[in-house]
Scaffold this active site. Structure first.
Site, mmCIF file in Angstrom:
data_model
loop_
_atom_site.group_PDB
_atom_site.id
_atom_site.type_symbol
_atom_site.label_atom_id
_atom_site.label_comp_id
_atom_site.label_asym_id
_atom_site.label_seq_id
_atom_site.Cartn_x
_atom_site.Cartn_y
_atom_site.Cartn_z
ATOM 1 N N GLY A 34 0.823 -1.209 0.000
ATOM 2 C CA GLY A 34 0.000 0.000 0.000
ATOM 3 C C GLY A 34 0.856 1.257 0.000
ATOM 4 N N ALA A 35 0.261 2.404 0.431
ATOM 5 C CA ALA A 35 0.926 3.712 0.334
ATOM 6 C C ALA A 35 1.417 3.894 -1.103
ATOM 7 C CB ALA A 35 2.061 3.854 1.353
ATOM 8 N N HIS A 40 4.235 2.204 -8.128
ATOM 9 C CA HIS A 40 3.345 1.035 -8.037
ATOM 10 C C HIS A 40 2.393 0.988 -9.242
ATOM 11 C CE1 HIS A 40 4.175 1.685 -3.592
ATOM 12 N NE2 HIS A 40 4.461 0.403 -3.732
ATOM 13 N N MET A 188 11.135 6.962 -6.292
ATOM 14 C CA MET A 188 9.870 7.002 -5.553
ATOM 15 C C MET A 188 9.824 5.854 -4.559
ATOM 16 S SD MET A 188 6.939 8.282 -8.112
ATOM 17 C CE MET A 188 7.172 9.785 -9.050
#
Ligand code: PAF
Length: 282
Positions: A34-35, A40, A188
């Site tokens: 997540g996050a 992603h 990132m």
């Protein structure tokens, strides 16, 4: 824009994937904690290249965090994650609870050698890759995807997963997705939110230093000398460097100067309380 199916149990995940497979569709799994950030999202696009269906798992896996690490503080941003996955056209999101993944009495862990004991991340996070390999093996066996996509930013993790999947004969193709960077070069990462404004401003020096090192190594300078210079430059700028090393890209073994084959420069450095990792091809 349709919202992805939200699946909380292994049984629901299996049922959903089985129906797609019965319809002749290929399935990609993108495991995450997540996050989510654009890195992603790029992995879901990579999965989509060869699969009609894309499943993203979101599970902050407790077994890959040491007691002194950031498990409880790890950013949890489910609503925002779901909006990003809906916009990316992801078909399903698998969000198991800790007890779904580790029911009472759970007692099996994947034991690793090879790239997992390369004296890089494993030197600083000794139990980390056993937790990663165990949860990834479970996710792969739960979803049984055709393809699973992982970010190249965690290069050692990718090497560990490739090796574990090969050694355990898990029938899945592992695909690496390139690191996505901010405009100033910072890789990132979900952990970038921990950086103060001053730390955020300093953080791109890791990538710039690695690029300068890679250029010197490509020009024929000895890897160890160049890496030591890079380390000194980062430490001079206030970073605490865990490692900055040139390795064989696949095995992660140390490489002799002038050795043939793809090489990778890998780094981990702390700025303030935040630990950042990065890697680039040489
Ligand atoms: O890279 C991550 O986010 C995690 O290590 C992974 C692969 C999802 C396993 O928990």
């Amino acid at each position: 824009m349709t919202s992805p199916l939200i699946l909380n149990s292994v049984a629901d995940l299996r049922r959903t994937v089985a129906a797609w497979r019965a319809a002749g569709e290929r399935i990609a799994l993108v495991p995450t904690m997540g996050a989510l950030h654009p890195g992603h999202v790029s992995l879901t696009a990579r999965g989509r290249e060869s699969c009609a269906r894309v499943v993203v798992s979101i599970f902050v896996n407790p077994t890959q965090f040491a007691p002194n690490e950031d498990f409880s503080a790890y950013p949890r941003t489910f609503d925002a994650d779901l909006a990003k996955l809906a916009a990316a056209g992801v078909d399903a999101v698998f969000v198991p609870s800790v007890s779904e993944m580790y029911p009472d009495g759970f007692g099996t862990t994947v034991t690793l050698e090879g790239p997992a004991v390369a004296d890089l991340e494993d030197r600083f996070r000794p139990s980390h890759f056993a937790g990663v390999a165990t949860v990834v093996t479970k996710l792969l066996l739960q979803a049984l995807p055709d393809v699973a996509v992982f970010g190249e930013k965690d290069w050692q993790q990718l090497a560990v997963i490739r090796r574990a999947v090969r050694d355990l004969d898990v029938p899945v193709e592992i695909v690496g997705g390139p690191t996505i960077r901010e405009a100033d070069g910072l890789a990132m990462s979900s952990r970038n939110v921990y950086l103060s404004p001053a730390e955020r401003a300093a953080a791109p020096l890791i990538y710039r230093t690695m690029q300068a090192c890679a250029a010197r190594i490509r020009a024929g300078e000895p890897g160890a000398v160049v890496a030591a210079d890079g380390r000194a430059a980062l430490e001079g700028a206030g970073f605490s460097v865990d490692y900055l090393e040139l390795r064989d890209a696949a095995s992660l073994a140390r490489v002799a100067d002038g050795a043939a084959g793809p090489r990778r420069l890998l780094a981990a450095a702390r700025i303030g309380a935040t630990r950042l990792i990065d890697n680039i091809a040489v």
